[in-house]
Design a protein around this motif. Structure first.
Motif, PDB file in Angstrom:
ATOM      1  N   GLY A  17     -69.243 -23.419 -41.269  1.00  0.00           N
ATOM      2  CA  GLY A  17     -69.945 -22.513 -40.447  1.00  0.00           C
ATOM      3  C   GLY A  17     -69.227 -21.715 -39.595  1.00  0.00           C
ATOM      4  O   GLY A  17     -69.354 -20.677 -39.479  1.00  0.00           O
ATOM      5  N   THR A  18     -68.293 -22.541 -38.804  1.00  0.00           N
ATOM      6  CA  THR A  18     -67.512 -21.668 -37.666  1.00  0.00           C
ATOM      7  C   THR A  18     -66.720 -20.559 -38.655  1.00  0.00           C
ATOM      8  O   THR A  18     -66.638 -19.560 -37.970  1.00  0.00           O
ATOM      9  CB  THR A  18     -66.796 -22.570 -37.130  1.00  0.00           C
ATOM     10  N   LEU A  23     -65.956 -14.541 -39.838  1.00  0.00           N
ATOM     11  CA  LEU A  23     -65.881 -13.540 -40.763  1.00  0.00           C
ATOM     12  C   LEU A  23     -66.942 -12.567 -40.550  1.00  0.00           C
ATOM     13  O   LEU A  23     -66.927 -11.421 -40.776  1.00  0.00           O
ATOM     14  CB  LEU A  23     -65.799 -14.286 -41.875  1.00  0.00           C
ATOM     15  N   ASN A  24     -68.176 -13.200 -40.085  1.00  0.00           N
ATOM     16  CA  ASN A  24     -69.382 -12.209 -40.325  1.00  0.00           C
ATOM     17  C   ASN A  24     -70.085 -12.021 -38.909  1.00  0.00           C
ATOM     18  O   ASN A  24     -70.631 -10.841 -38.787  1.00  0.00           O
ATOM     19  CB  ASN A  24     -70.522 -12.857 -41.237  1.00  0.00           C
ATOM     20  N   ARG A  25     -69.961 -13.065 -37.918  1.00  0.00           N
ATOM     21  CA  ARG A  25     -70.513 -12.760 -36.754  1.00  0.00           C
ATOM     22  C   ARG A  25     -69.457 -13.316 -35.578  1.00  0.00           C
ATOM     23  O   ARG A  25     -69.844 -14.165 -35.097  1.00  0.00           O
ATOM     24  CB  ARG A  25     -71.975 -13.503 -36.713  1.00  0.00           C
ATOM     25  N   PRO A  26     -68.387 -12.639 -35.352  1.00  0.00           N
ATOM     26  CA  PRO A  26     -67.651 -13.012 -34.433  1.00  0.00           C
ATOM     27  C   PRO A  26     -67.664 -13.158 -32.966  1.00  0.00           C
ATOM     28  O   PRO A  26     -67.355 -13.886 -32.147  1.00  0.00           O
ATOM     29  CB  PRO A  26     -66.166 -12.062 -34.574  1.00  0.00           C
ATOM     30  N   ASP A  27     -68.943 -12.332 -32.682  1.00  0.00           N
ATOM     31  CA  ASP A  27     -69.470 -12.487 -31.290  1.00  0.00           C
ATOM     32  C   ASP A  27     -70.051 -13.869 -31.125  1.00  0.00           C
ATOM     33  O   ASP A  27     -70.354 -13.962 -29.784  1.00  0.00           O
ATOM     34  CB  ASP A  27     -70.439 -11.196 -31.080  1.00  0.00           C
ATOM     35  N   LYS A  28     -70.342 -14.587 -31.968  1.00  0.00           N
ATOM     36  CA  LYS A  28     -70.988 -15.878 -31.536  1.00  0.00           C
ATOM     37  C   LYS A  28     -69.910 -16.910 -31.541  1.00  0.00           C
ATOM     38  O   LYS A  28     -70.336 -17.946 -31.378  1.00  0.00           O
ATOM     39  CB  LYS A  28     -71.917 -16.066 -32.770  1.00  0.00           C
ATOM     40  N   ALA A  32     -61.023 -17.896 -28.489  1.00  0.00           N
ATOM     41  CA  ALA A  32     -59.886 -18.646 -28.478  1.00  0.00           C
ATOM     42  C   ALA A  32     -59.977 -19.340 -30.296  1.00  0.00           C
ATOM     43  O   ALA A  32     -59.143 -19.645 -30.985  1.00  0.00           O
ATOM     44  CB  ALA A  32     -59.795 -19.934 -27.749  1.00  0.00           C
ATOM     45  N   THR A  33     -61.293 -19.780 -30.550  1.00  0.00           N
ATOM     46  CA  THR A  33     -61.732 -20.092 -31.864  1.00  0.00           C
ATOM     47  C   THR A  33     -61.210 -19.193 -32.933  1.00  0.00           C
ATOM     48  O   THR A  33     -60.804 -19.339 -33.981  1.00  0.00           O
ATOM     49  CB  THR A  33     -62.994 -20.838 -31.853  1.00  0.00           C
ATOM     50  N   VAL A  34     -61.864 -18.065 -32.422  1.00  0.00           N
ATOM     51  CA  VAL A  34     -61.661 -16.783 -33.342  1.00  0.00           C
ATOM     52  C   VAL A  34     -60.025 -16.795 -33.694  1.00  0.00           C
ATOM     53  O   VAL A  34     -59.822 -16.585 -34.850  1.00  0.00           O
ATOM     54  CB  VAL A  34     -62.188 -15.653 -32.979  1.00  0.00           C
ATOM     55  N   GLU A  35     -59.607 -16.596 -32.690  1.00  0.00           N
ATOM     56  CA  GLU A  35     -57.963 -16.563 -32.881  1.00  0.00           C
ATOM     57  C   GLU A  35     -57.488 -17.483 -33.731  1.00  0.00           C
ATOM     58  O   GLU A  35     -56.499 -17.461 -34.554  1.00  0.00           O
ATOM     59  CB  GLU A  35     -57.331 -16.638 -31.565  1.00  0.00           C
ATOM     60  N   LYS A  36     -57.828 -18.773 -33.362  1.00  0.00           N
ATOM     61  CA  LYS A  36     -57.290 -20.094 -34.155  1.00  0.00           C
ATOM     62  C   LYS A  36     -57.637 -19.945 -35.912  1.00  0.00           C
ATOM     63  O   LYS A  36     -56.809 -19.845 -36.543  1.00  0.00           O
ATOM     64  CB  LYS A  36     -57.801 -21.268 -33.741  1.00  0.00           C
TER      65      LYS A  36
END
Length: 335
Positions: A17-18, A23-28, A32-36
């Motif tokens: 889910g993360t 991929l679809n709602r990076p603002d949520k 740091a997790t987005v980068e990983k």
């Protein structure tokens, strides 16, 4: 072996889910997790399956555009305007070239329906709009481009081609020309007929003027050259003293034919005006007078209207946008 979302999640030590949110709602998702997750995507070479996502969503991020001739700079400018507006909303434009053929137009409409595009922009090849009606009734919004319908059954973006034809012929008549020829593409194309209608209205205002119609099989440079060669082959006394071409490509071809004959001078013997004012109209051997259409703005506005239709189907917004043509005078009609 293809890499899945589960593989990315395992590599990044996060849930599926993360990864989906990244991929679809990076603002949520925390930066740091987005980068990983993006690091795991790059390492594994993951490519997202947009086709599957579109099937789940019921719509793609694409818009279909079908034009009469992709080789015509006028339609190329329309496509660029459409792409610019679509990009502002994160969408893409899929371009189809009907080549003025109804069967090719129908094939692209079927393809775009299968691709589940958000909507279709189309410059129709004929007055038969049954295929477009089926597409619209099936839930795919359709916007007519460079064309309008008087019953309001389709939203449309167009230029007043009757007025454009009137402008072109009136300009030639004001210059003292009385034997006009209209070099047309197929009269099955509505825009061509409208331009001819405008020219006829202008000629009717001058009892001593005549208008000859030379219908060609396509709106191309080669067909314009063939029409010009036919005019040149006549005795000088039987040639028109002015030519209005249904588009600039026809006018360029006619100019080529005239330029090859030492006894035919433009504009002294034959004045010549085109339609569309494509980019290289001003760079021909004799700079070409033309009727300007705002091609880029037409494409941009067509997508804008489609997005409004998607947001509010059949809403109160303006569903028929008509631009006014503009006369551009250059050396091909000015002595």
């Amino acid at each position: 072996m293809s890499v899945s979302v589960k593989d990315v999640a395992a590599a990044a030590s996060v849930s599926v889910g993360t990864v989906s949110n990244v991929l679809n709602r990076p603002d949520k998702v925390a930066p740091a997790t987005v980068e990983k997750v993006h690091a795991a995507i790059a390492e594994l070479g993951f490519v997202r399956n947009d086709a599957a996502r579109q099937l789940r969503a019921g719509r793609s991020r694409s818009i279909g555009l079908v034009v009469l001739d992709v080789g015509n700079p006028f339609f190329a400018a329309i496509a660029r305007g459409a792409e610019e507006r679509a990009a502002e909303d994160g969408m893409t434009v899929l371009l189809g070239n009907s080549d003025e053929r109804p069967d090719r137009e129908g094939a692209y409409l079927d393809l775009f329906r299968e691709q589940r595009v958000n909507g279709v922009l189309v410059s129709p090849t004929t007055d038969d709009l049954v295929a477009l009606e089926r597409l619209r009734d099936g839930g795919v919004p359709v916007i007519l481009v460079d064309r309008e319908v008087h019953d309001g059954s389709f939203p449309s973006i167009a230029v007043d081609d009757v007025e454009g034809g009137h402008l072109a012929a009136s300009h030639l008549l004001a210059a003292g020309r009385r034997r006009l020829a209209f070099v047309a593409g197929p009269l099955s194309i509505r825009q061509v007929r409208d331009r001819l209608d405008g020219a006829r209205r202008a000629v009717a205002e001058h009892p001593d003027a005549v208008l000859e119609v030379i219908e060609m099989s396509a709106l191309t440079v080669l067909q314009g050259r063939a029409a010009g060669e036919g005019i040149v082959a006549r005795p000088a006394a039987e040639r028109p003293d002015a030519v209005f071409a249904a588009n600039d490509l026809l006018a360029v071809g006619a100019l080529q034919a005239f330029s090859l004959m030492a006894d035919v001078r433009v504009p002294d013997d034959i004045a010549l005006i085109g339609y569309d004012d494509i980019d290289f109209a001003s760079a021909t051997v004799v700079p070409l007078s033309s009727i300007r259409q705002p091609a880029h703005l037409i494409g941009y506005t067509a997508v804008d209207l489609l997005l409004r239709e998607l947001a509010e189907p059949g809403g109160e917004h303006d569903r028929a946008v008509r631009f006014q043509p503009e006369l551009v005078v250059r050396e091909s009609t000015a002595r």
